[in-house]
Design a protein around this motif. Structure first.
Motif, PDB file in Angstrom:
ATOM      1  N   ALA A  83      52.304  19.870 -22.902  1.00  0.00           N
ATOM      2  CA  ALA A  83      52.592  19.500 -24.089  1.00  0.00           C
ATOM      3  C   ALA A  83      52.905  18.151 -24.459  1.00  0.00           C
ATOM      4  N   ASP A  84      53.896  17.745 -23.401  1.00  0.00           N
ATOM      5  CA  ASP A  84      54.561  16.592 -23.463  1.00  0.00           C
ATOM      6  C   ASP A  84      53.702  15.427 -23.104  1.00  0.00           C
ATOM      7  N   GLU A  85      52.745  15.662 -22.155  1.00  0.00           N
ATOM      8  CA  GLU A  85      51.730  14.612 -21.681  1.00  0.00           C
ATOM      9  C   GLU A  85      50.803  14.388 -22.918  1.00  0.00           C
ATOM     10  N   CYS A  86      50.401  15.691 -23.689  1.00  0.00           N
ATOM     11  CA  CYS A  86      49.490  15.393 -24.706  1.00  0.00           C
ATOM     12  C   CYS A  86      50.009  14.593 -25.864  1.00  0.00           C
ATOM     13  N   LEU A  87      51.540  14.727 -26.011  1.00  0.00           N
ATOM     14  CA  LEU A  87      52.317  13.811 -26.827  1.00  0.00           C
ATOM     15  C   LEU A  87      52.510  12.428 -26.457  1.00  0.00           C
ATOM     16  N   TYR A  88      52.354  12.412 -25.276  1.00  0.00           N
ATOM     17  CA  TYR A  88      52.300  10.945 -24.675  1.00  0.00           C
ATOM     18  C   TYR A  88      50.978  10.176 -25.095  1.00  0.00           C
ATOM     19  N   LYS A  89      49.810  10.927 -24.720  1.00  0.00           N
ATOM     20  CA  LYS A  89      48.460  10.558 -25.090  1.00  0.00           C
ATOM     21  C   LYS A  89      48.354   9.888 -26.497  1.00  0.00           C
TER      22      LYS A  89
END
Length: 320
Positions: A298-304
């Protein structure tokens, strides 16, 4: 009791007749007093209209008999009337007894059926209680009841706090597996919030956090929807029993809703108002992905979402 009184009156008349026949100067006064006393008691007792008509006829004869002008033969006539009243009282008593027995029988039936109904209703009620007690409650309600609101709520935004998030998030895969639900974990981050605080001050920053939190809480207000403040300007939402299409529509709405708050942010690099970036992961039941990995995805998706220009969302489905 009425028959006993009439019998006593009859006996007094008979004793009076004996006295008159055996004594030329019979003192009638004691007999009169006793007859009057017993008759007054009998006559003053309750009687319905029909009974009262019968008694009134005899009452006149009794009243007349309590004088020295009455002959012995007339007392015999009064005794016959008294006997008639006795028989009448017996008939009335018999009718009343039958009416009472009939009413008693009806009352017994009424009480019996009401008791049966009460037992049935009580059985149903108790069954429902037992059913509700033994019914397996889902783990979300157990968790919610376990912790008091004052210990699981963020004091500023009134959202669930990070401690409560850890409790729900750690149990999220277990709950999803147990109920065969798809579950989404969504992270929200206010765009360029450091620049907002630098420009407008921390007090206005707190006001903005509250406004964004209130908007999220109002939007995600259904059963099995939990909104958290994860820390700083970062928020999280856990949505049980949801699919990807619905989640996309929800996140589109959130982006629009936050933008429509029209909170000025002149130092934002993408807009003149406060916006929000979103990253989400969908957990498929029985996929057995760890909570740490779900959080990282989820954090990686937020970063994207931030890399791609912010004010948008990115979703990752672990089932794909």
């Amino acid at each position: 009791m009425p028959v006993l009184k009439l019998h006593a009156i009859e006996e007094e008349y008979k004793d009076l007749i004996v006295c008159m026949r055996t004594h030329k100067k019979c003192n009638r006064d004691p007999y009169f007093r006793k007859i009057k006393k017993e008759w007054t008691y009998y006559n003053s007792a309750y009687k319905d209209i029909d009974e009262r008509k019968v008694v009134e006829v005899v009452n006149k004869s009794v009243s007349t008999s309590l004088t020295y002008s009455i002959k012995i033969s007339e007392y015999d006539s009064i005794i016959n009337k008294i006997n008639f009243l006795k028989e009448h009282e017996k008939k009335v008593a018999y009718k009343q007894r039958r009416a009472f027995l009939k009413e008693y029988s009806s009352m017994k039936d009424y009480l019996f059926y009401n008791m049966v109904l009460l037992i049935i209703v009580s059985f149903i009620f108790i069954s429902l209680i037992i059913y509700s007690i033994i019914k397996k409650d889902n783990q979300l309600k157990i968790l919610t009841k376990k912790y008091k609101m004052d210990s699981i709520t963020d004091s500023m935004t009134k959202l669930y706090n990070r401690m409560y998030f850890d409790k729900i998030f750690d149990n999220m895969p277990f709950i999803s597996n147990a109920n065969n639900w798809k579950t989404a974990f969504v992270m929200f981050d206010i765009d360029f919030f450091k620049q907002y605080n630098d420009t407008y001050g921390h007090d206005m920053g707190d006001v903005t956090l509250k406004a964004v939190a209130s908007n999220l809480k109002t939007y995600f207000n259904k059963e099995y929807e939990y909104v958290f403040r994860l820390g700083g300007e970062e928020f999280g939402v856990i949505l049980f029993d949801i699919d990807e299409d619905i989640l996309k529509e929800c996140l589109k709405d959130v982006n629009k809703n936050i933008e429509s708050l029209n909170i000025e942010h002149k130092n934002s690099k993408i807009s003149q108002v406060v916006t929000i970036s979103i990253g989400a992961v969908i957990y498929e039941p029985n996929s057995y992905i760890s909570c740490n990995k779900l959080y990282k995805i989820a954090d990686e998706c937020l970063y994207k979402s931030k890399e791609n220009g912010r004010n948008q969302f990115t979703i990752h489905n672990e089932g794909e």
